[in-house]
Design a protein around this motif. Sequence first.
Motif, PDB file in Angstrom:
ATOM      1  N   LEU A  98       0.804  -1.521   0.083  1.00  0.00           N
ATOM      2  CA  LEU A  98      -0.169  -0.418   0.298  1.00  0.00           C
ATOM      3  C   LEU A  98       0.892   1.330   0.027  1.00  0.00           C
ATOM      4  CD1 LEU A  98      -3.140  -1.074   2.135  1.00  0.00           C
ATOM      5  CD2 LEU A  98      -3.391  -0.897  -0.014  1.00  0.00           C
ATOM      6  N   GLU A  99       1.799   1.095   0.437  1.00  0.00           N
ATOM      7  CA  GLU A  99       2.342   2.416   0.713  1.00  0.00           C
ATOM      8  C   GLU A  99       3.666   2.672  -0.451  1.00  0.00           C
ATOM      9  OE1 GLU A  99       6.151   5.291   2.316  1.00  0.00           O
ATOM     10  OE2 GLU A  99       4.366   4.435   2.533  1.00  0.00           O
ATOM     11  N   GLY A 100       3.723   1.915  -1.410  1.00  0.00           N
ATOM     12  CA  GLY A 100       4.560   1.659  -2.551  1.00  0.00           C
ATOM     13  C   GLY A 100       3.795   3.009  -3.292  1.00  0.00           C
ATOM     14  N   PRO A 101       3.045   3.268  -4.096  1.00  0.00           N
ATOM     15  CA  PRO A 101       3.096   4.327  -4.845  1.00  0.00           C
ATOM     16  C   PRO A 101       3.655   5.687  -4.055  1.00  0.00           C
ATOM     17  CG  PRO A 101       0.923   2.952  -5.002  1.00  0.00           C
ATOM     18  CD  PRO A 101       1.538   2.957  -4.178  1.00  0.00           C
ATOM     19  N   CYS A 102       3.584   5.828  -2.732  1.00  0.00           N
ATOM     20  CA  CYS A 102       3.665   7.219  -1.694  1.00  0.00           C
ATOM     21  C   CYS A 102       5.262   6.723  -1.497  1.00  0.00           C
ATOM     22  CB  CYS A 102       3.149   6.804  -0.825  1.00  0.00           C
ATOM     23  SG  CYS A 102       1.344   7.068  -0.935  1.00  0.00           S
ATOM     24  N   PHE A 103       6.464   5.596  -1.971  1.00  0.00           N
ATOM     25  CA  PHE A 103       7.519   5.967  -1.722  1.00  0.00           C
ATOM     26  C   PHE A 103       8.089   6.392  -2.020  1.00  0.00           C
ATOM     27  CE2 PHE A 103      11.592   2.857  -1.621  1.00  0.00           C
ATOM     28  CZ  PHE A 103      11.951   3.906  -0.348  1.00  0.00           C
ATOM     29  N   PRO A 104       8.340   7.118  -3.450  1.00  0.00           N
ATOM     30  CA  PRO A 104       8.641   7.321  -3.751  1.00  0.00           C
ATOM     31  C   PRO A 104       8.417   8.916  -4.011  1.00  0.00           C
ATOM     32  CG  PRO A 104       8.019   6.331  -5.358  1.00  0.00           C
ATOM     33  CD  PRO A 104       7.365   5.703  -4.334  1.00  0.00           C
ATOM     34  N   LEU A 105       7.178   9.281  -3.749  1.00  0.00           N
ATOM     35  CA  LEU A 105       6.908  10.303  -3.542  1.00  0.00           C
ATOM     36  C   LEU A 105       7.066  10.921  -1.994  1.00  0.00           C
ATOM     37  CD1 LEU A 105       3.461  10.636  -4.800  1.00  0.00           C
ATOM     38  CD2 LEU A 105       5.211  11.406  -6.558  1.00  0.00           C
ATOM     39  N   ARG A 106       7.435  10.071  -1.185  1.00  0.00           N
ATOM     40  CA  ARG A 106       8.353  10.737  -0.102  1.00  0.00           C
ATOM     41  C   ARG A 106       9.622  11.267  -0.131  1.00  0.00           C
ATOM     42  NH1 ARG A 106       5.362   7.435   3.031  1.00  0.00           N
ATOM     43  NH2 ARG A 106       4.165   8.692   3.881  1.00  0.00           N
ATOM     44  N   MET A 107       9.864   9.795  -0.280  1.00  0.00           N
ATOM     45  CA  MET A 107      11.882  10.057  -0.957  1.00  0.00           C
ATOM     46  C   MET A 107      11.861  11.937  -1.416  1.00  0.00           C
ATOM     47  SD  MET A 107      13.147   6.989  -0.308  1.00  0.00           S
ATOM     48  CE  MET A 107      14.582   6.498  -1.585  1.00  0.00           C
ATOM     49  N   HIS A 108      11.080  12.219  -2.767  1.00  0.00           N
ATOM     50  CA  HIS A 108      11.810  13.468  -3.169  1.00  0.00           C
ATOM     51  C   HIS A 108      11.745  14.344  -2.876  1.00  0.00           C
ATOM     52  CE1 HIS A 108      11.918  10.341  -6.703  1.00  0.00           C
ATOM     53  NE2 HIS A 108      11.845  11.294  -7.459  1.00  0.00           N
ATOM     54  N   MET A 109      10.073  13.806  -1.789  1.00  0.00           N
ATOM     55  CA  MET A 109       9.405  15.682  -0.913  1.00  0.00           C
ATOM     56  C   MET A 109      11.138  15.510   0.226  1.00  0.00           C
ATOM     57  SD  MET A 109       5.946  14.936  -0.772  1.00  0.00           S
ATOM     58  CE  MET A 109       6.169  15.608   0.394  1.00  0.00           C
ATOM     59  N   GLU A 110      11.111  14.608   0.204  1.00  0.00           N
ATOM     60  CA  GLU A 110      12.525  14.443   1.846  1.00  0.00           C
ATOM     61  C   GLU A 110      13.813  14.881   1.072  1.00  0.00           C
ATOM     62  OE1 GLU A 110      13.393  13.460   5.650  1.00  0.00           O
ATOM     63  OE2 GLU A 110      11.877  13.431   5.079  1.00  0.00           O
ATOM     64  N   ALA A 111      13.940  14.499   0.354  1.00  0.00           N
ATOM     65  CA  ALA A 111      15.485  15.015  -0.917  1.00  0.00           C
ATOM     66  C   ALA A 111      15.372  16.759  -0.826  1.00  0.00           C
ATOM     67  CB  ALA A 111      16.196  14.270  -1.865  1.00  0.00           C
ATOM     68  N   TRP A 112      14.238  17.239  -1.639  1.00  0.00           N
ATOM     69  CA  TRP A 112      13.551  18.669  -1.790  1.00  0.00           C
ATOM     70  C   TRP A 112      14.058  19.344  -0.652  1.00  0.00           C
ATOM     71  CZ3 TRP A 112      13.826  20.499  -6.841  1.00  0.00           C
ATOM     72  CH2 TRP A 112      13.386  21.523  -6.949  1.00  0.00           C
ATOM     73  N   ARG A 113      13.080  19.233   0.649  1.00  0.00           N
ATOM     74  CA  ARG A 113      13.429  19.737   1.663  1.00  0.00           C
ATOM     75  C   ARG A 113      14.836  19.734   2.817  1.00  0.00           C
ATOM     76  NH1 ARG A 113       8.619  16.579   4.065  1.00  0.00           N
ATOM     77  NH2 ARG A 113       6.213  17.769   2.818  1.00  0.00           N
ATOM     78  N   HIS A 114      15.198  18.909   2.903  1.00  0.00           N
ATOM     79  CA  HIS A 114      16.396  18.376   3.767  1.00  0.00           C
ATOM     80  C   HIS A 114      17.404  18.792   2.438  1.00  0.00           C
ATOM     81  CE1 HIS A 114      14.191  18.617   6.920  1.00  0.00           C
ATOM     82  NE2 HIS A 114      12.287  17.285   6.261  1.00  0.00           N
ATOM     83  N   GLY A 115      17.806  18.635   1.393  1.00  0.00           N
ATOM     84  CA  GLY A 115      18.986  18.320   0.034  1.00  0.00           C
ATOM     85  C   GLY A 115      19.582  19.302  -0.190  1.00  0.00           C
ATOM     86  N   GLY A 116      19.188  20.823   0.405  1.00  0.00           N
ATOM     87  CA  GLY A 116      19.813  21.872  -0.392  1.00  0.00           C
ATOM     88  C   GLY A 116      19.704  22.297  -1.460  1.00  0.00           C
ATOM     89  N   ALA A 117      20.288  23.686  -1.491  1.00  0.00           N
ATOM     90  CA  ALA A 117      20.134  24.596  -3.419  1.00  0.00           C
ATOM     91  C   ALA A 117      20.495  23.757  -4.038  1.00  0.00           C
ATOM     92  CB  ALA A 117      20.908  25.367  -2.896  1.00  0.00           C
TER      93      ALA A 117
END
Length: 247
Positions: A98-117
């Motif tokens: 059930l998490e499958g479709p949300c997993f890549p979105l969550r990974m992208h959001m986490e990197a965008w928020r905390h990864g820097g410019a």
Amino acid sequence: MPWLAASFLLADRRLWPLAAIASFMFFLTALRLNHEAIHGNLGFRKSGHRLVLHGLSALMLGSNTAVAFNHLRHHRHLGTTEDVEGACGRMTLWQVLLEGPCFPLRMHMEAWRHGGASLRRRMTIDLSSNVMLTGAALATMAPALLYHVGAMIVAQCLTALFAVWITHRECTDEEIARTQSSAVVNFLTYNMFLHLEHHLFPAVPVRRLGILARRIAAAQPELASKAQQVLPPFRIPDAVARIARRA
């Protein structure tokens, strides 16, 4: 690249089941190559490894720059709240599906928020290539290209299952990850199931993890004997096992 070419050829001829197998193998091998680039194990400079991540992002869809950010955090913060990637390993099978479709979105959001410019700029390059590939598929309506886009979307939704859950499921706090002692299974999966060994020595290239596994088993047999398996063991002919070990 042979798996990718086979998937396009088979899809163009409407051989969908065979095309799906080739696409699965392409995604598996691309994951391995991507994984090696993340850990700097391909022998390139940092810029070269980043180019590999960008190129694979265009073919696999999604941003492998975001995957790299979360995977390195997975190694540094295994089992903590900062381990966004590894959280799937603590789910049940149905939860991770059930998490499958949300997993890549969550990974992208986490990197965008905390990864820097700088990381956000590289993610933009990755996602722009995704738009270009999808746009080309829709503009041409080429069956093989449309199929590839669809297959990669499905594969991305199953990444949590095949890339995280299967190697980390039901591991205790003392267990880093699972491994696979079957030489044939490791041959067919390009050593990606030797995950315990990878976590212990992430700088060792995946293609050499079989050698590392044998050395660990010789030096610490109690560790090898207690390690949980990714897939249950099964008996195979000795000749086949010897060929797989040599490979």
